[in-house]
Design a protein around this motif. Sequence first.
Motif, PDB file in Angstrom:
ATOM      1  N   VAL A  24       0.840  -1.192   0.000  1.00 41.57           N
ATOM      2  CA  VAL A  24       0.000   0.000   0.000  1.00 41.57           C
ATOM      3  C   VAL A  24       0.880   1.249   0.000  1.00 41.57           C
ATOM      4  O   VAL A  24       1.855   1.337   0.754  1.00 41.57           O
ATOM      5  N   SER A  25       0.523   2.204  -0.839  1.00 42.91           N
ATOM      6  CA  SER A  25       1.238   3.475  -0.857  1.00 42.91           C
ATOM      7  C   SER A  25       0.246   4.621  -1.002  1.00 42.91           C
ATOM      8  O   SER A  25      -0.860   4.433  -1.511  1.00 42.91           O
ATOM      9  N   GLY A  26       0.624   5.790  -0.529  1.00 45.10           N
ATOM     10  CA  GLY A  26      -0.203   6.973  -0.694  1.00 45.10           C
ATOM     11  C   GLY A  26      -1.384   7.060   0.250  1.00 45.10           C
ATOM     12  O   GLY A  26      -2.209   7.968   0.137  1.00 45.10           O
ATOM     13  N   TYR A  27      -1.495   6.147   1.205  1.00 44.81           N
ATOM     14  CA  TYR A  27      -2.644   6.139   2.130  1.00 44.81           C
ATOM     15  C   TYR A  27      -2.323   7.047   3.300  1.00 44.81           C
ATOM     16  O   TYR A  27      -1.321   6.840   3.989  1.00 44.81           O
ATOM     17  N   THR A  28      -3.178   8.044   3.549  1.00 41.40           N
ATOM     18  CA  THR A  28      -2.868   9.027   4.578  1.00 41.40           C
ATOM     19  C   THR A  28      -3.896   9.104   5.705  1.00 41.40           C
ATOM     20  O   THR A  28      -3.750   9.902   6.624  1.00 41.40           O
ATOM     21  N   HIS A  29      -4.958   8.313   5.631  1.00 44.53           N
ATOM     22  CA  HIS A  29      -5.948   8.331   6.706  1.00 44.53           C
ATOM     23  C   HIS A  29      -5.333   7.811   8.001  1.00 44.53           C
ATOM     24  O   HIS A  29      -4.432   6.962   7.980  1.00 44.53           O
ATOM     25  N   ARG A  30      -5.858   8.254   9.129  1.00 39.77           N
ATOM     26  CA  ARG A  30      -5.284   7.866  10.424  1.00 39.77           C
ATOM     27  C   ARG A  30      -5.584   6.421  10.769  1.00 39.77           C
ATOM     28  O   ARG A  30      -4.809   5.765  11.458  1.00 39.77           O
ATOM     29  N   SER A  31      -6.722   5.929  10.324  1.00 35.85           N
ATOM     30  CA  SER A  31      -7.061   4.535  10.597  1.00 35.85           C
ATOM     31  C   SER A  31      -7.166   3.778   9.280  1.00 35.85           C
ATOM     32  O   SER A  31      -7.396   4.373   8.225  1.00 35.85           O
ATOM     33  N   ILE A  51      -8.635  -7.164   8.439  1.00 37.25           N
ATOM     34  CA  ILE A  51      -7.863  -6.842   9.634  1.00 37.25           C
ATOM     35  C   ILE A  51      -7.998  -5.342   9.884  1.00 37.25           C
ATOM     36  O   ILE A  51      -7.753  -4.537   8.987  1.00 37.25           O
ATOM     37  N   ASP A  52      -8.399  -4.986  11.080  1.00 35.18           N
ATOM     38  CA  ASP A  52      -8.668  -3.597  11.410  1.00 35.18           C
ATOM     39  C   ASP A  52      -7.421  -2.945  11.999  1.00 35.18           C
ATOM     40  O   ASP A  52      -6.395  -3.602  12.213  1.00 35.18           O
ATOM     41  N   SER A  53      -7.544  -1.644  12.281  1.00 38.14           N
ATOM     42  CA  SER A  53      -6.413  -0.886  12.808  1.00 38.14           C
ATOM     43  C   SER A  53      -5.892  -1.457  14.125  1.00 38.14           C
ATOM     44  O   SER A  53      -4.692  -1.381  14.410  1.00 38.14           O
ATOM     45  N   ASP A  54      -6.801  -2.032  14.931  1.00 30.72           N
ATOM     46  CA  ASP A  54      -6.394  -2.576  16.230  1.00 30.72           C
ATOM     47  C   ASP A  54      -5.922  -4.022  16.134  1.00 30.72           C
ATOM     48  O   ASP A  54      -5.628  -4.647  17.148  1.00 30.72           O
ATOM     49  N   ALA A  97      -8.567  -1.352   0.984  1.00 28.49           N
ATOM     50  CA  ALA A  97      -8.284  -0.570   2.189  1.00 28.49           C
ATOM     51  C   ALA A  97      -9.288   0.556   2.318  1.00 28.49           C
ATOM     52  O   ALA A  97      -9.708   1.152   1.316  1.00 28.49           O
ATOM     53  N   HIS A  98      -9.654   0.852   3.568  1.00 30.51           N
ATOM     54  CA  HIS A  98     -10.577   1.941   3.854  1.00 30.51           C
ATOM     55  C   HIS A  98     -10.471   2.245   5.348  1.00 30.51           C
ATOM     56  O   HIS A  98     -10.168   1.347   6.134  1.00 30.51           O
ATOM     57  N   PRO A  99     -10.766   3.471   5.766  1.00 28.25           N
ATOM     58  CA  PRO A  99     -10.711   3.761   7.207  1.00 28.25           C
ATOM     59  C   PRO A  99     -11.715   2.959   8.033  1.00 28.25           C
ATOM     60  O   PRO A  99     -11.521   2.753   9.227  1.00 28.25           O
ATOM     61  N   ASP A 100     -12.812   2.540   7.413  1.00 31.94           N
ATOM     62  CA  ASP A 100     -13.901   1.873   8.135  1.00 31.94           C
ATOM     63  C   ASP A 100     -14.160   0.497   7.536  1.00 31.94           C
ATOM     64  O   ASP A 100     -14.480   0.386   6.349  1.00 31.94           O
ATOM     65  N   CYS A 101     -14.042  -0.549   8.340  1.00 31.50           N
ATOM     66  CA  CYS A 101     -14.268  -1.903   7.828  1.00 31.50           C
ATOM     67  C   CYS A 101     -15.676  -2.078   7.266  1.00 31.50           C
ATOM     68  O   CYS A 101     -15.876  -2.850   6.331  1.00 31.50           O
TER      69      CYS A 101
END
Length: 120
Positions: A24-31, A51-54, A97-101
């Motif tokens: 993954v490249s260029g992804y800037t979201h916090r989660s 797989i989530d951020s946690d 990829a996305h900030p929200d599953c």
Amino acid sequence: QVQLVESGGGSVQAGGSLRLSCAVSGYTHRSICMGWFRQAPGKEREGVATIDSDGSTTYADSVKGRFAISKDNAKNTLYLQMNSLKPEDTAMYYCAAHPDCDLLDDFGYWGQGTQVTVSS
């Protein structure tokens, strides 16, 4: 610009293993929630694992106990270890990829896919 690039697909015999990677490249979201999806010819796309951020994970019933999703945050890379492969695992595999599953499937960033073919 977010880019996801899958690799690691190929042809194996039933019972074999493959490890897919998604850089993954260029992804800037916090989660970030990341997942693997697959689509076989003539079938709808289905979720394989997320797989989530946690670090929490989910798996489709069809792959539980055989597949394992993981990620290396330092390398910005997602993995899918696939063991005990079956012919019915044959499909094009995509990472997303996305900030929200909950929004991953409909609104995620997607890679171009990598083909997995399992022969009996």
